[in-house]
Write an enzyme that holds these catalytic residues in place. Structure first.
Site, PDB file in Angstrom:
ATOM      1  CG  ASN A  31      -1.573   1.232   1.524  1.00  0.00           C
ATOM      2  OD1 ASN A  31      -1.915   2.088   0.615  1.00  0.00           O
ATOM      3  ND2 ASN A  31      -2.427   1.327   2.673  1.00  0.00           N
ATOM      4  CD1 TRP A  32       3.368   0.988  -3.131  1.00  0.00           C
ATOM      5  CD2 TRP A  32       3.219   2.332  -4.922  1.00  0.00           C
ATOM      6  NE1 TRP A  32       4.126   0.432  -3.969  1.00  0.00           N
ATOM      7  CE2 TRP A  32       3.843   1.151  -5.280  1.00  0.00           C
ATOM      8  CE3 TRP A  32       2.828   3.118  -5.892  1.00  0.00           C
ATOM      9  CZ2 TRP A  32       4.413   0.828  -6.497  1.00  0.00           C
ATOM     10  CZ3 TRP A  32       3.520   2.900  -7.173  1.00  0.00           C
ATOM     11  CH2 TRP A  32       3.952   1.752  -7.377  1.00  0.00           C
ATOM     12  CE  LYS A  33       0.084   3.110   4.971  1.00  0.00           C
ATOM     13  NZ  LYS A  33       0.174   3.059   6.305  1.00  0.00           N
ATOM     14  CG  HIS A  70      -5.515   1.562   5.760  1.00  0.00           C
ATOM     15  ND1 HIS A  70      -4.948   2.378   6.907  1.00  0.00           N
ATOM     16  CD2 HIS A  70      -4.564   0.765   5.498  1.00  0.00           C
ATOM     17  CE1 HIS A  70      -3.992   2.382   6.936  1.00  0.00           C
ATOM     18  NE2 HIS A  70      -3.433   1.391   6.170  1.00  0.00           N
ATOM     19  CD  GLU A 107      -2.465   5.188   7.354  1.00  0.00           C
ATOM     20  OE1 GLU A 107      -2.660   5.371   6.012  1.00  0.00           O
ATOM     21  OE2 GLU A 107      -1.257   4.924   7.841  1.00  0.00           O
ATOM     22  CD  GLU A 163      -2.837  -2.703   7.947  1.00  0.00           C
ATOM     23  OE1 GLU A 163      -2.092  -2.624   7.594  1.00  0.00           O
ATOM     24  OE2 GLU A 163      -3.691  -1.718   7.687  1.00  0.00           O
ATOM     25  N   GLY A 192       3.053   2.268  10.782  1.00  0.00           N
ATOM     26  CA  GLY A 192       3.907   3.162  10.513  1.00  0.00           C
ATOM     27  C   GLY A 192       4.703   3.672  11.730  1.00  0.00           C
ATOM     28  CB  SER A 215       6.223  -1.698  11.762  1.00  0.00           C
ATOM     29  OG  SER A 215       5.350  -0.500  11.934  1.00  0.00           O
ATOM     30  N   GLY A 228       3.164  -0.968   4.407  1.00  0.00           N
ATOM     31  CA  GLY A 228       3.150   0.668   3.958  1.00  0.00           C
ATOM     32  C   GLY A 228       4.476   0.775   3.647  1.00  0.00           C
ATOM     33  N   GLY A 229       5.154   1.335   4.568  1.00  0.00           N
ATOM     34  CA  GLY A 229       6.657   1.849   4.242  1.00  0.00           C
ATOM     35  C   GLY A 229       7.412   0.826   3.655  1.00  0.00           C
TER      36      GLY A 229
HETATM   37  P1  PGA Z   1       3.286   0.187   7.733  1.00  0.00           P
HETATM   38  O1  PGA Z   1       1.800   0.425   7.126  1.00  0.00           O
HETATM   39  O2  PGA Z   1       4.004  -1.093   7.231  1.00  0.00           O
HETATM   40  O3  PGA Z   1       4.030   1.337   7.144  1.00  0.00           O
HETATM   41  O4  PGA Z   1       3.195   0.088   9.113  1.00  0.00           O
HETATM   42  C1  PGA Z   1       0.953  -0.590   7.129  1.00  0.00           C
HETATM   43  C2  PGA Z   1      -0.340  -0.306   6.411  1.00  0.00           C
HETATM   44  O5  PGA Z   1      -0.824   0.905   6.840  1.00  0.00           O
HETATM   45  O6  PGA Z   1      -0.784  -0.815   5.698  1.00  0.00           O
END
Ligand code: PGA
Length: 254
Positions: free
Chosen positions: A16-18, A102, A104, A174, A180, A215, A236-237
């Site tokens: 997920n590149w966000k 998600h 967020e 998650e 993150g 993470s 994510g990252g």
């Molecule tokens: P992260 O994000 O790997 O940067 O913790 C995970 C996600 O939100 O899918």
């Protein structure tokens, strides 16, 4: 039951590149990822770029088994919903997976459990595969409410579509406190929740892929993937770094 003799759930890694990237960095990233993920594998891989890069990403993935996913979707089919993207539009762009719920978006866009359930339905209506995200906050974990929160989030969808709909869905656990933040749930903490989710889904639960997100990095992925009920990762990252992303895909390729 270990992974060798379970019902052969294929592992899935989703990046997920966000809200990151541009044409140049996306092209550099995917050139390396595609080159490092040639041939046949025992794991599926998807990337979820921001909407403006859908076409570009599809072109970059043209010779690859890696598929396209979306980070979000509208619960509505079409109409006057400025700034929204429908599941039909995503299907029109050969999108396969769609992340719904998600954390967020639950937190920043105030998406409710009901709305998330409607998005899940909208995605399946177009024969796309929803990736339903569930997870508790730090406070909820520390006050012993983690499983109750996950139960509530999952139930909102089950009440609307039934457990059978999960035959064509993916769940992602998650923990909000791990997304993150560099803090990962221990494999045992994640396993406990994944098992709980699987049990809640009854028979279908045995076949549903349940991803862990929060993470995940190259140095902790393999250990997470050894757990019986962890079927891959939502990243994510780590999905923005080709080497990191590929190492995690390889760890899932078992
Ligand atoms: P992260 O994000 O790997 O940067 O913790 C995970 C996600 O939100 O899918």
């Amino acid at each position: 039951m270990n992974k060798a003799n379970n019902t052969k759930r294929r592992q899935l890694v989703v990046g997920n590149w966000k809200m990151n990237g541009n044409q140049r960095t996306n092209a550099e990233l995917l050139a390396k990822v595609v080159a490092g993920w040639q041939g046949k594998h025992n794991a599926d891989v998807a990337v979820c770029p921001p909407f403006p890069y859908f076409q570009h990403t599809l072109e970059l993935l043209a010779s690859s088994s890696i598929v396209l996913g979306a980070q979000s979707v509208s619960e509505y089919e079409s109409g006057a919903y400025t700034g929204e993207v429908s599941a039909r539009m995503l299907a029109d762009w050969q999108c396969r997976y769609v992340i719904v719920g998600h954390n967020e978006r639950r937190r920043m866009q105030q998406e409710s459990d009901t709305q998330v359930a409607q998005k899940f339905v909208a995605v399946q209506r177009e024969q796309l595969v929803p990736i339903l995200c569930v997870g508790e906050s730090l406070e909820q974990r520390e006050t012993g409410q983690a499983l109750a929160v996950i139960h509530r989030q999952l139930n909102a969808v089950v009440e609307s579509v039934g457990c059978d709909a999960f035959e064509h869905a993916v769940v992602a656990y998650e923990p909000v406190w791990a997304v993150g933040t560099g803090k990962t749930a221990t494999p045992q903490q994640a396993q406990e929740v994944h098992h709980f989710i699987r049990e809640l889904l009854g028979d279908v639960g045995q076949r549903v892929r349940i991803l862990y997100g929060g993470s995940v990095k190259a140095n902790n992925a393999a250990q997470l993937f050894t757990m019986t009920d962890i079927d891959g990762a939502l990243l994510g990252g780590a999905s923005l770094d080709a080497e990191e992303f590929l190492s995690i895909c390889r760890a899932a390729d078992i």
